[in-house]
Design an enzyme around this catalytic site. Structure first.
Site, PDB file in Angstrom:
ATOM      1  N   TYR A 150       0.901  -1.326  -0.132  1.00 58.72           N
ATOM      2  CA  TYR A 150       0.021  -0.079  -0.064  1.00 58.72           C
ATOM      3  C   TYR A 150       1.171   1.440   0.009  1.00 58.72           C
ATOM      4  O   TYR A 150       1.798   1.291   0.886  1.00 58.72           O
ATOM      5  CB  TYR A 150      -0.993   0.179   1.323  1.00 58.72           C
ATOM      6  CG  TYR A 150      -2.175  -1.017   1.165  1.00 58.72           C
ATOM      7  CD1 TYR A 150      -3.130  -0.579   0.519  1.00 58.72           C
ATOM      8  CD2 TYR A 150      -2.157  -2.047   1.768  1.00 58.72           C
ATOM      9  CE1 TYR A 150      -4.320  -1.326   0.233  1.00 58.72           C
ATOM     10  CE2 TYR A 150      -3.409  -2.886   1.627  1.00 58.72           C
ATOM     11  CZ  TYR A 150      -4.296  -2.489   0.729  1.00 58.72           C
ATOM     12  OH  TYR A 150      -5.549  -3.398   0.821  1.00 58.72           O
ATOM     13  N   GLU A 151       0.240   2.351  -0.693  1.00 55.04           N
ATOM     14  CA  GLU A 151       1.201   3.662  -0.928  1.00 55.04           C
ATOM     15  C   GLU A 151       0.795   4.661  -0.523  1.00 55.04           C
ATOM     16  O   GLU A 151       0.993   5.876  -0.548  1.00 55.04           O
ATOM     17  CB  GLU A 151       2.002   3.441  -2.369  1.00 55.04           C
ATOM     18  CG  GLU A 151       2.690   2.237  -2.558  1.00 55.04           C
ATOM     19  CD  GLU A 151       3.423   2.445  -3.968  1.00 55.04           C
ATOM     20  OE1 GLU A 151       3.310   3.511  -4.674  1.00 55.04           O
ATOM     21  OE2 GLU A 151       4.214   1.353  -4.164  1.00 55.04           O
TER      22      GLU A 151
END
Length: 301
Positions: A150-151
């Protein structure tokens, strides 16, 4: 006196043994595959029989698969090229190469035309949905592990830590996965979330796929080594892997000294493995740097 002697002996043994656990070269090679839908297959990628090889399917995302994707609170769907990277093809590559394992990565940068956000309604609901949906996918594809990538976030670091930590805990306890990794990069928001996860659940995370290619293009060997040391300190005790991208993005490229940096890390007993983004981009170049990486890793011991 006897207690003092025992404590001193324990301290000496701990001093001698701990560095050998944390500092050791590895023959681990990992590569992301499937995000760009350019028909790359597992069998296209050269596999050196003398390394431990992990394919990482990119990505499974907790969003709908409609033309306008929306968050699903932990109900994961497949967003990789499942036509060319299907369950039979996973079985085929693992049967053909005993050193190959296959994982899936969660999240990624984007979905549809927007960012893929970590967006749980609550810890309990997200974890319950994620465990259920991912267990189904992992068993269908006969996968071995998960990677957390996840970014972008619509939740605070503590919520992220609890959701991901409990997910990894449950999947490992249930025997669904045998390893887990995280894929942070040097961004304040990203690091705040992953370091919170590391502080609480680092003991369950087997590899740190740090995205060194997210640093500026033109990174030098000395800068790379400095970045590596910084992130090894941040993720203290973790197996931080060296990395490069074959899409021409950033960081220290294979053409400009990446393997020189890896040789230096190897001489320091700090080359815990190499990972590449991505097979999709490497195919047109004949996977030359994948071959070079694996040759280097095969003689790390």
């Amino acid at each position: 006196m006897e207690f003092s002697k025992l404590f001193f002996t324990f301290f000496i043994l701990q001093t001698l043994l701990v560095p050998s656990i944390q500092s050791a070269n590895s023959d681990l090679f990992r590569e992301y595959i499937g995000a760009e839908f350019n028909n790359v297959r597992f069998s296209d990628v050269p596999i050196n029989s003398n390394v431990e090889f992990h394919f990482i399917l990119a990505f499974a995302i907790d969003y709908t698969t409609s033309s306008s994707p929306s968050p699903t609170d932990g109900q994961f769907n497949i967003f990789w090229d499942s036509d060319n990277l299907s369950p039979p093809q996973v079985s085929s590559i693992k049967n053909a190469h005993s050193n190959v394992k296959v994982a899936l990565s969660l999240g990624g940068d984007s979905v549809g035309n927007g960012h893929a956000y970590f967006n749980p309604s609550s810890v309990d609901s997200w974890v319950s949905n994620a465990v259920s949906s991912l267990t189904k996918i992992i068993k269908e594809y006969n996968l071995d592990g998960i990677d957390i990538d996840y970014e972008h976030f619509k939740a605070d670091p503590e919520t992220f830590s609890e959701c991901i930590g409990k997910l990894i805990t449950t999947l490992k306890q249930n025997g669904v996965i045998s390893f887990a990794s995280i894929a942070p990069f040097d961004d304040d928001q990203v690091q705040s979330h992953y370091l919170a996860l590391w502080r609480s659940y680092g003991h369950l995370i087997d590899y740190v796929n740090f995205q060194f290619y997210a640093y500026d293009q033109g990174t030098t060997v000395d800068q790379f080594i400095s970045y590596f040391q910084t992130q090894s300190s941040n993720y203290n005790g973790g197996k931080v892997l060296a990395s490069f991208a074959t899409d021409g993005s950033g960081g220290l490229s294979p053409e400009n000294g990446f393997f020189t940096a890896c040789s230096r890390l190897k001489s320091q007993q700090n080359l815990h493995g190499i990972f590449v983004w991505s097979a999709d981009d490497s195919m047109s170049g004949g996977f030359r740097y994948e071959k070079q990486s694996q040759s280097l890793l095969a003689i790390t011991h």
